[in-house]
Design an enzyme around this catalytic site. Structure first.
Site, PDB file in Angstrom:
ATOM      1  N   HIS A 223       0.877  -1.193   0.000  1.00  0.00           N
ATOM      2  CA  HIS A 223       0.000   0.000   0.000  1.00  0.00           C
ATOM      3  C   HIS A 223       0.909   1.236   0.000  1.00  0.00           C
ATOM      4  CE1 HIS A 223      -3.575   2.303   0.583  1.00  0.00           C
ATOM      5  NE2 HIS A 223      -3.843   2.054   1.854  1.00  0.00           N
ATOM      6  N   HIS A 262      -2.393  -2.246  -9.597  1.00  0.00           N
ATOM      7  CA  HIS A 262      -3.412  -1.680  -8.705  1.00  0.00           C
ATOM      8  C   HIS A 262      -4.619  -2.606  -8.681  1.00  0.00           C
ATOM      9  CE1 HIS A 262      -6.126   1.267  -6.870  1.00  0.00           C
ATOM     10  NE2 HIS A 262      -5.020   1.856  -6.474  1.00  0.00           N
ATOM     11  N   ASP A 316       2.441   5.599  -6.457  1.00  0.00           N
ATOM     12  CA  ASP A 316       3.680   5.492  -5.677  1.00  0.00           C
ATOM     13  C   ASP A 316       4.945   5.426  -6.528  1.00  0.00           C
ATOM     14  OD1 ASP A 316       2.496   5.572  -3.149  1.00  0.00           O
ATOM     15  OD2 ASP A 316       1.990   3.449  -3.224  1.00  0.00           O
TER      16      ASP A 316
HETATM   17  C1  SDX Z   1      -1.602   2.095  -3.233  1.00  0.00           C
HETATM   18  O1  SDX Z   1      -6.342   0.623  -3.154  1.00  0.00           O
HETATM   19  C2  SDX Z   1      -5.894   1.810  -3.360  1.00  0.00           C
HETATM   20  O2  SDX Z   1      -6.580   2.667  -3.813  1.00  0.00           O
HETATM   21  C3  SDX Z   1      -4.419   2.012  -2.988  1.00  0.00           C
HETATM   22  C4  SDX Z   1      -3.792   3.355  -3.370  1.00  0.00           C
HETATM   23  C5  SDX Z   1      -4.430   4.497  -2.581  1.00  0.00           C
HETATM   24  O3  SDX Z   1      -4.411   5.647  -3.049  1.00  0.00           O
HETATM   25  O4  SDX Z   1      -4.903   4.267  -1.456  1.00  0.00           O
HETATM   26  O5  SDX Z   1      -3.918   3.618  -4.740  1.00  0.00           O
HETATM   27  C6  SDX Z   1      -2.295   3.403  -2.980  1.00  0.00           C
HETATM   28  O6  SDX Z   1      -1.583   1.275  -2.340  1.00  0.00           O
HETATM   29  C7  SDX Z   1      -0.955   1.825  -4.558  1.00  0.00           C
HETATM   30  C8  SDX Z   1      -0.347   0.412  -4.679  1.00  0.00           C
HETATM   31  C9  SDX Z   1       1.088   0.411  -4.120  1.00  0.00           C
HETATM   32  N1  SDX Z   1       1.659  -0.918  -4.123  1.00  0.00           N
HETATM   33  C10 SDX Z   1       2.619  -1.295  -4.953  1.00  0.00           C
HETATM   34  O7  SDX Z   1       3.040  -0.560  -5.841  1.00  0.00           O
HETATM   35  C11 SDX Z   1       3.160  -2.678  -4.723  1.00  0.00           C
HETATM   36  C12 SDX Z   1       3.325  -3.407  -6.023  1.00  0.00           C
HETATM   37  N2  SDX Z   1       2.015  -3.702  -6.573  1.00  0.00           N
HETATM   38  C13 SDX Z   1       1.424  -4.916  -6.324  1.00  0.00           C
HETATM   39  O8  SDX Z   1       1.899  -5.798  -5.423  1.00  0.00           O
HETATM   40  C14 SDX Z   1      -0.032  -5.076  -6.747  1.00  0.00           C
HETATM   41  O9  SDX Z   1      -0.171  -4.565  -8.008  1.00  0.00           O
HETATM   42  C15 SDX Z   1      -1.105  -4.509  -5.767  1.00  0.00           C
HETATM   43  C16 SDX Z   1      -0.938  -5.128  -4.380  1.00  0.00           C
HETATM   44  C17 SDX Z   1      -1.012  -3.031  -5.691  1.00  0.00           C
HETATM   45  C18 SDX Z   1      -2.519  -4.869  -6.274  1.00  0.00           C
HETATM   46  O10 SDX Z   1      -2.536  -6.070  -6.725  1.00  0.00           O
HETATM   47  P1  SDX Z   1      -3.684  -7.178  -6.615  1.00  0.00           P
HETATM   48  O11 SDX Z   1      -4.976  -6.656  -7.066  1.00  0.00           O
HETATM   49  O12 SDX Z   1      -3.669  -7.762  -5.255  1.00  0.00           O
HETATM   50  O13 SDX Z   1      -3.120  -8.147  -7.703  1.00  0.00           O
HETATM   51  P2  SDX Z   1      -2.183  -9.352  -7.512  1.00  0.00           P
HETATM   52  O14 SDX Z   1      -1.088  -9.067  -6.523  1.00  0.00           O
HETATM   53  O15 SDX Z   1      -3.053 -10.516  -7.214  1.00  0.00           O
HETATM   54  O16 SDX Z   1      -1.528  -9.473  -8.928  1.00  0.00           O
HETATM   55  C19 SDX Z   1      -2.138 -10.106 -10.040  1.00  0.00           C
HETATM   56  C20 SDX Z   1      -1.041 -10.567 -10.934  1.00  0.00           C
HETATM   57  C21 SDX Z   1      -0.053 -11.469 -10.194  1.00  0.00           C
HETATM   58  O17 SDX Z   1       0.496 -12.360 -11.136  1.00  0.00           O
HETATM   59  P3  SDX Z   1      -0.024 -13.883 -11.198  1.00  0.00           P
HETATM   60  O18 SDX Z   1       0.174 -14.480  -9.835  1.00  0.00           O
HETATM   61  O19 SDX Z   1      -1.462 -13.797 -11.583  1.00  0.00           O
HETATM   62  O20 SDX Z   1       0.840 -14.496 -12.249  1.00  0.00           O
HETATM   63  O21 SDX Z   1      -0.286  -9.453 -11.394  1.00  0.00           O
HETATM   64  C22 SDX Z   1       1.051  -9.542 -10.907  1.00  0.00           C
HETATM   65  C23 SDX Z   1       1.009 -10.523  -9.731  1.00  0.00           C
HETATM   66  O22 SDX Z   1       2.216 -11.124  -9.504  1.00  0.00           O
HETATM   67  N3  SDX Z   1       1.458  -8.223 -10.429  1.00  0.00           N
HETATM   68  C24 SDX Z   1       2.705  -7.787 -10.395  1.00  0.00           C
HETATM   69  C25 SDX Z   1       2.641  -6.493  -9.881  1.00  0.00           C
HETATM   70  N4  SDX Z   1       1.369  -6.186  -9.624  1.00  0.00           N
HETATM   71  C26 SDX Z   1       0.648  -7.254  -9.963  1.00  0.00           C
HETATM   72  N5  SDX Z   1       3.856  -8.362 -10.722  1.00  0.00           N
HETATM   73  C27 SDX Z   1       4.975  -7.648 -10.539  1.00  0.00           C
HETATM   74  N6  SDX Z   1       4.981  -6.378 -10.037  1.00  0.00           N
HETATM   75  C28 SDX Z   1       3.825  -5.799  -9.708  1.00  0.00           C
HETATM   76  N7  SDX Z   1       3.835  -4.571  -9.220  1.00  0.00           N
END
Ligand code: SDX
Length: 380
Positions: A223, A262, A316
């Protein structure tokens, strides 16, 4: 034991409440606060006005705004006990831990109780919003072994934030950058930290506890904690030429690339677009072009591999280089996010508690059903 419920891991896609505060359209890349597009607010408004809008529902007229500014200016001063707390305890752990503890101390100091009306909780919420920059700046000064700078009257929220942080008044451009960052981070639907705040207020706890829950939840790298890690990663990758291989290797190891992806946005985050342009212009003026070019090369490497899966830069990714240019070290990035998001936490907690319903979801039990025989310890 009923087994009739579909599980929505991470509450993905589940609508848990109604809100008029703001909304995210993840397919169009649109973010609105009370119907105003984020771009419109960045262009025309200020963080103070946006806070008023989020908490009260409409933009203020002149009279309402000057009254609100008075509340914010009166509220910014930290109680002596909180200043002593920061002076004594901050600077040893992560600043987000310091911030969480400091807001908690504020709750004890303001004798928060659960028998307050929603309007009284709102007033406490406004006092927290007012104090957040003073708390964050004090923690930052303490981290640097410098004296805590009290707020200066006559400055805007963004100007005072930078004044208390750096010990000198910011330029117009720096204040505009700060103000924009505060506006775009202020609210974002049912994100994890806002949801945490709602769960807390739904028990009829209190506003300081709701904000403390929000801070605790924002801290994590999935997050708000991602902004600090994203800039560290960009610096580690170091040059645009390294980006493609570095990203390829990270994805092959199934590492998360910080600042990408996201839960809601499946297109480019509109806030990242705004921050990217700030980052481009700031780094070209400060001679840090290489940092921006590296970030842009990382973006290209990610989009070419993950864009078709809806993974783009989020808020971010570019914010760190913007924060750094106005005097904040990496470990202060998430606390700045928290200071801004306090408006969203307060606005939504206030809205929720007026028509309160205790949050209490269910969990599907997958353990032993028994009944099991109890075996005394000496026979196990
Ligand atoms: C914020 O919710 C909000 O509104 C949050 C926010 C706010 O203003 O409050 O916008 C602020 O929290 C932004 C997010 C910051 N986090 C990151 O940047 C961390 C990196 N991102 C991820 O871990 C991920 O994208 C999440 C946690 C943000 C959201 O992901 P989901 O919906 O939980 O998706 P997931 O982790 O299940 O991913 C789905 C697929 C996976 O691959 P498979 O297992 O299906 O093969 O996409 C891949 C993931 O591995 N993936 C990524 C990735 N994001 C998703 N792979 C590598 N790097 C990434 N960043």
């Amino acid at each position: 034991m009923p087994d009739d419920q579909e599980i929505h891991r991470g509450l993905e896609g589940v609508i848990v409440s109604e809100s008029k505060v703001g909304s995210v359209d993840g397919l169009k890349g649109r973010l609105i606060y009370r119907g105003y597009d984020i771009e419109t607010l960045v262009k025309n408004s200020t963080y103070e006005e946006v806070s008023f809008l989020l908490v009260n529902g409409e933009l203020p007229n002149k009279g309402q705004f000057s009254e609100f500014l008075k509340v914010m200016n009166d509220g910014i001063k930290l109680p002596e006990k909180l200043v002593s707390f920061i002076d004594r305890y901050a600077g040893y752990s992560h600043p987000m831990a310091d911030l969480r503890s400091a807001v908690s101390v504020l709750g004890s100091e303001e004798h928060e109780s659960s028998d307050l009306t929603p309007d009284q909780q709102k007033d406490i919420g406004l006092s927290i919003i007012a104090k957040m920059p003073a708390i964050v700046a004090a923690i930052k000064r303490k981290w640097e072994g410098k004296n805590i700078v009290p707020p200066k009257s006559g400055l805007s929220y963004a100007q005072n934030f930078l004044y208390m942080t750096n010990g000198s008044e910011p330029s117009r451009d720096e204040a505009k950058v700060m103000d924009t960052c505060l506006i775009i981070h202020a609210d974002h639907g049912s994100n994890a930290s806002t949801f945490s705040s709602l769960v807390t207020i739904s028990t009829l706890s209190d506003m300081c506890s709701a904000v403390t829950s929000g801070i605790s939840t924002l801290k994590g790298p999935l997050h708000g904690g991602a902004n600090e890690m994203a800039l560290k990663m960009i610096k580690k990758i170091g040059t645009p030429d390294n980006a493609d291989k570095a990203i390829g290797d990270m994805l092959a190891r199934k590492d998360k690339v910080m600042g990408f992806g996201h839960r809601v946005y499946k297109v480019y985050d509109p806030r990242a677009k705004i921050l990217k342009e700030f980052a481009r212009s700031i780094t070209s003026k400060s001679g840090k072009q290489n940092l921006f070019d590296t970030a842009e090369a990382i973006e290209k490497a990610m989009i070419s591999r993950m864009g078709d899966r809806g993974i783009f830069p989020n808020v971010d990714f570019y914010s760190g280089m913007v924060y750094e240019s106005i005097g904040f070290p990496e470990n202060m990035f998430t606390p700045i996010f928290a200071a801004s998001r306090s408006s969203g936490w307060v606005a939504r907690s206030f809205e929720y508690v007026k028509d309160n319903r205790l949050f209490r979801p269910r969990t599907k039990y997958t353990g032993e059903v028994g009944p099991r025989e109890y075996i005394p310890m000496d026979r196990r």
